[in-house]
Design a protein around this motif. Structure first.
Motif, PDB file in Angstrom:
ATOM      1  N   ALA A 153      -9.049  -5.763   8.808  1.00  0.00           N
ATOM      2  CA  ALA A 153      -7.687  -5.229   8.961  1.00  0.00           C
ATOM      3  C   ALA A 153      -6.430  -6.104   9.468  1.00  0.00           C
ATOM      4  O   ALA A 153      -5.378  -5.828  10.312  1.00  0.00           O
ATOM      5  CB  ALA A 153      -8.192  -4.451   9.993  1.00  0.00           C
ATOM      6  N   PRO A 159      -1.509   0.917   5.765  1.00  0.00           N
ATOM      7  CA  PRO A 159      -2.740   2.022   6.402  1.00  0.00           C
ATOM      8  C   PRO A 159      -3.846   1.599   5.421  1.00  0.00           C
ATOM      9  O   PRO A 159      -4.888   1.579   6.183  1.00  0.00           O
ATOM     10  CB  PRO A 159      -1.906   3.382   5.540  1.00  0.00           C
ATOM     11  CG  PRO A 159      -0.554   3.201   5.406  1.00  0.00           C
ATOM     12  CD  PRO A 159      -0.409   1.630   5.190  1.00  0.00           C
ATOM     13  N   ALA A 160      -4.259   1.325   4.098  1.00  0.00           N
ATOM     14  CA  ALA A 160      -5.480   1.296   3.761  1.00  0.00           C
ATOM     15  C   ALA A 160      -5.870   0.028   4.438  1.00  0.00           C
ATOM     16  O   ALA A 160      -7.160   0.302   4.125  1.00  0.00           O
ATOM     17  CB  ALA A 160      -5.610   0.745   2.161  1.00  0.00           C
ATOM     18  N   LEU A 162      -6.573  -0.900   7.151  1.00  0.00           N
ATOM     19  CA  LEU A 162      -6.910  -0.434   8.353  1.00  0.00           C
ATOM     20  C   LEU A 162      -7.672   0.368   8.284  1.00  0.00           C
ATOM     21  O   LEU A 162      -8.929   1.001   9.156  1.00  0.00           O
ATOM     22  CB  LEU A 162      -5.724   0.483   9.521  1.00  0.00           C
ATOM     23  CG  LEU A 162      -4.414  -0.142   9.956  1.00  0.00           C
ATOM     24  CD1 LEU A 162      -3.458   0.757  10.449  1.00  0.00           C
ATOM     25  CD2 LEU A 162      -4.866  -0.596  11.385  1.00  0.00           C
ATOM     26  N   GLU A 163      -7.672   1.551   7.674  1.00  0.00           N
ATOM     27  CA  GLU A 163      -8.960   2.828   7.639  1.00  0.00           C
ATOM     28  C   GLU A 163      -9.961   1.534   6.485  1.00  0.00           C
ATOM     29  O   GLU A 163     -10.892   1.570   7.341  1.00  0.00           O
ATOM     30  CB  GLU A 163      -8.081   3.430   6.248  1.00  0.00           C
ATOM     31  CG  GLU A 163      -9.645   5.093   5.526  1.00  0.00           C
ATOM     32  CD  GLU A 163      -9.391   5.206   4.316  1.00  0.00           C
ATOM     33  OE1 GLU A 163      -8.101   4.524   3.234  1.00  0.00           O
ATOM     34  OE2 GLU A 163     -10.386   4.827   3.609  1.00  0.00           O
ATOM     35  N   MET A 166     -11.733   0.024   9.308  1.00  0.00           N
ATOM     36  CA  MET A 166     -12.639   0.900  10.600  1.00  0.00           C
ATOM     37  C   MET A 166     -13.960   1.477   9.817  1.00  0.00           C
ATOM     38  O   MET A 166     -14.793   1.690  10.405  1.00  0.00           O
ATOM     39  CB  MET A 166     -11.268   1.958  10.222  1.00  0.00           C
ATOM     40  CG  MET A 166     -11.786   3.276  11.843  1.00  0.00           C
ATOM     41  SD  MET A 166     -11.096   2.284  13.465  1.00  0.00           S
ATOM     42  CE  MET A 166     -12.589   2.864  14.489  1.00  0.00           C
ATOM     43  N   LYS A 167     -13.600   1.675   8.650  1.00  0.00           N
ATOM     44  CA  LYS A 167     -14.677   1.947   7.719  1.00  0.00           C
ATOM     45  C   LYS A 167     -15.893   1.439   8.562  1.00  0.00           C
ATOM     46  O   LYS A 167     -16.875   1.201   8.500  1.00  0.00           O
ATOM     47  CB  LYS A 167     -14.751   2.289   6.443  1.00  0.00           C
ATOM     48  CG  LYS A 167     -14.571   3.338   5.760  1.00  0.00           C
ATOM     49  CD  LYS A 167     -14.623   3.395   5.133  1.00  0.00           C
ATOM     50  CE  LYS A 167     -13.792   4.821   4.430  1.00  0.00           C
ATOM     51  NZ  LYS A 167     -13.758   4.742   2.763  1.00  0.00           N
ATOM     52  N   ASP A 238     -13.848  -0.871   0.047  1.00  0.00           N
ATOM     53  CA  ASP A 238     -12.500  -1.384   0.254  1.00  0.00           C
ATOM     54  C   ASP A 238     -12.430  -2.313   1.343  1.00  0.00           C
ATOM     55  O   ASP A 238     -10.898  -2.793   1.620  1.00  0.00           O
ATOM     56  CB  ASP A 238     -12.716   0.232   2.021  1.00  0.00           C
ATOM     57  CG  ASP A 238     -13.159   1.169   1.188  1.00  0.00           C
ATOM     58  OD1 ASP A 238     -12.877   1.802  -0.144  1.00  0.00           O
ATOM     59  OD2 ASP A 238     -13.576   2.833   2.092  1.00  0.00           O
ATOM     60  N   GLN A 242      -8.986  -4.854   1.018  1.00  0.00           N
ATOM     61  CA  GLN A 242      -7.700  -4.746   0.803  1.00  0.00           C
ATOM     62  C   GLN A 242      -7.293  -5.599   2.249  1.00  0.00           C
ATOM     63  O   GLN A 242      -6.817  -6.210   2.673  1.00  0.00           O
ATOM     64  CB  GLN A 242      -8.280  -3.504   2.508  1.00  0.00           C
ATOM     65  CG  GLN A 242      -8.149  -1.765   1.327  1.00  0.00           C
ATOM     66  CD  GLN A 242      -6.824  -1.922   0.669  1.00  0.00           C
ATOM     67  OE1 GLN A 242      -5.984  -2.243   1.085  1.00  0.00           O
ATOM     68  NE2 GLN A 242      -7.603  -1.605  -0.667  1.00  0.00           N
ATOM     69  N   LEU A 295     -20.262   1.550 -11.523  1.00  0.00           N
ATOM     70  CA  LEU A 295     -19.104   1.671 -11.132  1.00  0.00           C
ATOM     71  C   LEU A 295     -17.677   0.586 -11.393  1.00  0.00           C
ATOM     72  O   LEU A 295     -17.104   0.850 -11.396  1.00  0.00           O
ATOM     73  CB  LEU A 295     -19.160   1.661  -9.370  1.00  0.00           C
ATOM     74  CG  LEU A 295     -19.743   2.909  -9.613  1.00  0.00           C
ATOM     75  CD1 LEU A 295     -20.866   3.438  -7.846  1.00  0.00           C
ATOM     76  CD2 LEU A 295     -18.424   4.071  -8.475  1.00  0.00           C
ATOM     77  N   ARG A 298     -15.732   1.317 -14.351  1.00  0.00           N
ATOM     78  CA  ARG A 298     -14.553   2.421 -13.820  1.00  0.00           C
ATOM     79  C   ARG A 298     -13.503   1.957 -13.285  1.00  0.00           C
ATOM     80  O   ARG A 298     -13.436   3.522 -12.674  1.00  0.00           O
ATOM     81  CB  ARG A 298     -15.026   4.015 -13.806  1.00  0.00           C
ATOM     82  CG  ARG A 298     -16.145   4.013 -12.970  1.00  0.00           C
ATOM     83  CD  ARG A 298     -16.211   5.279 -12.391  1.00  0.00           C
ATOM     84  NE  ARG A 298     -15.581   6.167 -11.189  1.00  0.00           N
ATOM     85  CZ  ARG A 298     -15.074   6.684 -11.197  1.00  0.00           C
ATOM     86  NH1 ARG A 298     -16.968   7.318 -10.495  1.00  0.00           N
ATOM     87  NH2 ARG A 298     -14.465   6.951 -10.020  1.00  0.00           N
ATOM     88  N   GLN A 299     -13.669   0.679 -12.726  1.00  0.00           N
ATOM     89  CA  GLN A 299     -12.134   0.668 -12.438  1.00  0.00           C
ATOM     90  C   GLN A 299     -11.064  -0.245 -12.276  1.00  0.00           C
ATOM     91  O   GLN A 299     -10.909  -0.477 -13.708  1.00  0.00           O
ATOM     92  CB  GLN A 299     -13.238  -0.388 -10.611  1.00  0.00           C
ATOM     93  CG  GLN A 299     -13.925  -0.493  -9.810  1.00  0.00           C
ATOM     94  CD  GLN A 299     -13.919   0.745  -8.830  1.00  0.00           C
ATOM     95  OE1 GLN A 299     -12.613   1.304  -8.842  1.00  0.00           O
ATOM     96  NE2 GLN A 299     -14.987   1.819  -8.816  1.00  0.00           N
ATOM     97  N   ARG A 304     -10.948  -4.003  -6.442  1.00  0.00           N
ATOM     98  CA  ARG A 304     -12.325  -3.691  -5.898  1.00  0.00           C
ATOM     99  C   ARG A 304     -13.176  -3.785  -7.664  1.00  0.00           C
ATOM    100  O   ARG A 304     -14.575  -3.758  -6.992  1.00  0.00           O
ATOM    101  CB  ARG A 304     -11.937  -1.675  -6.500  1.00  0.00           C
ATOM    102  CG  ARG A 304     -11.559  -0.986  -5.820  1.00  0.00           C
ATOM    103  CD  ARG A 304     -11.427   0.338  -5.878  1.00  0.00           C
ATOM    104  NE  ARG A 304     -11.902   1.430  -5.152  1.00  0.00           N
ATOM    105  CZ  ARG A 304     -12.279   1.210  -3.732  1.00  0.00           C
ATOM    106  NH1 ARG A 304     -11.679   0.518  -2.383  1.00  0.00           N
ATOM    107  NH2 ARG A 304     -13.000   2.086  -3.453  1.00  0.00           N
ATOM    108  N   TYR A 308     -17.034  -4.432  -6.545  1.00  0.00           N
ATOM    109  CA  TYR A 308     -18.231  -3.630  -7.379  1.00  0.00           C
ATOM    110  C   TYR A 308     -19.767  -4.897  -8.029  1.00  0.00           C
ATOM    111  O   TYR A 308     -20.453  -4.981  -7.271  1.00  0.00           O
ATOM    112  CB  TYR A 308     -17.649  -2.516  -8.144  1.00  0.00           C
ATOM    113  CG  TYR A 308     -17.673  -1.227  -7.312  1.00  0.00           C
ATOM    114  CD1 TYR A 308     -19.088  -0.994  -6.494  1.00  0.00           C
ATOM    115  CD2 TYR A 308     -16.791  -1.094  -7.060  1.00  0.00           C
ATOM    116  CE1 TYR A 308     -18.222   0.557  -6.280  1.00  0.00           C
ATOM    117  CE2 TYR A 308     -16.389   0.347  -6.418  1.00  0.00           C
ATOM    118  CZ  TYR A 308     -17.474   0.795  -5.613  1.00  0.00           C
ATOM    119  OH  TYR A 308     -16.579   1.920  -5.144  1.00  0.00           O
TER     120      TYR A 308
END
Lengths: 506, 103
Positions: A153, A159-160, A162-163, A166-167, A238, A242, A295, A298-299, A304, A308
């Motif tokens: 983070a 924002p992304a 932080l998300e 948090m996850k 994520d 990020q 997965l 298809r990124q 990302r 994967y």
């Protein structure tokens, strides 16, 4: 106070961490800011280079058969093959990342916190690999986890990020609760938490096998969150995409692997389930490989996609360890540990190369955008070295001979065939086919960089400084050399595999 | 089942875990998520005291419980700090509303 003792590879980064932080808070005058940034970077680099000294001496002591132990009262830290492997991985990647982060993180708000947390994470990971007590293992693990939450983070304006942070925090915290429940179960049954002590206590008395199996399941699920075993992986893409690029490299290259090592250590105290763990590891490995590959196909975001691909590479490692669990074959464990090391190099290189492109194309132009796959088009014309490094990294990840990734996958493959079991053979063929499948998303990246006309972002890109290209160059050389001479790493993978067999001795 | 000390503690552990996991499933507010995590940790703390007692090693169980409290306070602090930042950037603490990363 013998500076050559192995304990210093843990304490030097840990002591350096607050020093680096405080030195970054000296003075607030505008003129000082620039110089302060150099001070912070220099201190961080100095600390990690200093940590190499006890490492080199520990390796020498270890190879000549010397004992490496340290204790405070009844809490022991011991160095064995696996600890050395983890220490080597963490120090190699840590040095590269700190070197790389110099320009990459320059001028960010809270630069000193970045280095402080990174150094703390490095020290804690080496400590984790040396822990010889179940609860102590958890403490190191939790420390590493906390520093990685903060690093994920780090861009708190985004924002992304932080998300993602948090996850990551919530899922990891639940995982660590499950681990603790497992530790409590073991304590209730064995009355001690010292690893060798538990072994004795369990084999001496009549203990409830189901309680032990339950503890094992809690360990697999709890640490499995950190290792990103497939149904527990949702935080990984994520967090990896990020975080700052250097941290993505650390997360993917060593943090998830440290989780795996913690899982192995915790499982090693429960004797007599090797076959079950073998089947479990192999099935989860196959699932991870397939899911990660499908997965990744298809990124549209490069980081990302690489995240994967980490999932599928954890799958290969699990498969190799599963073979070793199932058949007691040292070769399987050696292959898995070699893949741990090569994956660290390849994925570290891939993330750092992507980071270099992000630095040149976005950060230099004051943008924090994510790198899309289409932005790579024609990157080779402006950044030939980075494009070459990234191509080598992804082709090695895809298992193209004669690069490092092929050699480590091949060792696992051979170990699987030697088991002479139809199911295992089928799994190995499945793994080989998946390795080919993974080229379906790696090869287009290379194609895009070399054969397409440059994208707008590439044209607007700025040149890269030496501190960014040097780590890329070094790691690229390592990937190529390990591909031609894989036996270079035998000095550490073979003892690690022996330790593994000794831990799960049958 | 007789209500001995051991059984009461066991019931306590299981019910705290139940509340915690149920809370994780239904909670949407990030601050409450951190609180729910703390409930889970309290179950673990109780479990350590319990396993210390049944294995006759009460001192070890209690010292571990104290360490767990300290370590998980740090996690709670980091979680709350992130929640504060989330509130600043998104203007909400509702977990589904801040969820943008997919696939």
């Amino acid at each position: 106070m013998n500076l050559l003792n192995f304990i210093w590879m843990i304490t030097i980064p840990l002591i350096a961490s607050p020093v680096v932080y405080l030195s970054g808070r000296l003075g607030t005058h505008e003129v000082v800011l620039q110089r302060r940034s150099y001070l912070v970077r220099g201190l961080a680099l100095l600390a990690i280079l200093l940590a190499w000294v006890p490492f080199v001496f520990s390796v020498r002591t270890f190879l000549t058969g010397g004992l490496l132990e340290f204790n405070i009262e009844s809490i022991w830290l011991r160095v064995d093959g696996i600890s050395l492997l983890v220490a080597a991985m963490v120090l190699v990647l840590g040095t590269m990342v700190i070197l790389f982060s110099g320009p990459y993180m320059a001028g960010e708000v809270g630069e000193e916190k970045y280095y402080a947390m990174l150094l703390a994470m490095i020290g804690l990971m080496i400590g984790l690999a040396c822990a010889d007590d179940l609860f102590n293992l958890w403490v190191w693990f939790e420390g590493m986890a906390v520093s990685s939450y903060l690093l994920v983070a780090f861009y708190r304006e985004q924002p992304a990020s932080l998300e993602a942070g948090m996850k990551y925090l919530v899922q990891s915290a639940v995982g660590s609760v499950l681990v603790l429940l497992g530790v409590a179960l073991v304590l209730a049954n064995a009355g001690t938490l010292d690893m060798s002590g538990i072994h004795e206590a369990i084999s001496r008395s009549e203990v409830n096998r189901w309680a032990l199996l339950g503890a094992g399941a809690l360990f697999v699920i709890g640490f499995g969150v950190k290792v990103a075993i497939v149904p527990l992986h949702t935080w990984l893409p994520d967090a990896h995409s990020q975080a700052p690029s250097g941290i993505s490299a650390m997360l993917s290259g060593v943090v998830i692997e440290a989780g795996l090592i913690a899982m192995l250590r915790a499982l090693s105290v429960l004797p007599g389930f090797s076959i079950s763990w073998g089947i479990l590891f192999m099935s989860f490995g196959a699932l991870n490989i397939l899911y990660g590959n499908l997965l990744a196909l298809r990124q549209t975001m490069v980081k990302r996609l690489l995240a994967y691909s980490s999932l599928s590479h954890i799958g290969y490692i699990l498969l190799g360890l599963g073979v070793a669990f199932y058949s007691g074959a040292e070769l399987g464990a050696q292959g898995a540990f070699f893949h741990l090391f090569t994956h660290m190099l390849m994925k570290g290189l891939a993330f750092l190369a992507v980071g270099a492109l992000i630095y040149g194309m976005f950060l230099q132009n004051d943008s924090h955008a994510s790198l899309k796959v289409t932005d790579l088009a024609g990157a080779a014309q402006k950044y030939p070295l980075v494009a070459l490094a990234f191509s080598i990294a992804v082709l090695a990840l895809g298992g193209l001979p004669p690069l490092a990734g092929f050699m480590s996958k091949w060792q696992i493959f051979v170990a699987g065939f030697q088991v002479q079991n139809n199911w295992v053979t089928a799994l190995m063929i499945f793994m080989a086919l998946n390795s080919v499948l993974s080229l379906a998303y790696y090869a287009p990246l290379v194609n895009l960089m070399y054969r397409k006309s440059p994208s707008e972002q590439v044209l607007a890109g700025k040149p890269l400084p030496m501190a960014i290209t040097l780590p890329l160059l070094l790691m690229m050389l390592a990937v190529i050399v390990l591909g031609f001479v894989p036996q270079l790493m035998n000095w550490v993978t073979a003892p690690a595999a022996q330790t593994f067999i000794a831990m799960f001795g049958r | 089942m007789k209500l001995t000390e051991i059984n009461i503690i066991l019931i306590g552990i299981v019910s705290l875990l139940g509340v915690g996991f149920y809370g994780l499933l239904i909670t949407r507010n990030l601050i409450k998520v951190v609180m729910v995590l703390q409930i889970l940790v309290k179950a673990v703390v109780l479990a350590f005291v319990f396993s210390g007692k049944v294995s006759g090693n009460l001192g070890l169980g209690q010292s571990i419980a104290a360490t767990v409290i300290v370590a998980d306070t740090i996690v709670a602090v980091v979680g709350l700090a992130l929640a504060v930042q989330v509130r600043r950037r998104f203007g909400t603490l509702d977990a589904p509303e801040i969820s943008t990363l997919r696939g």
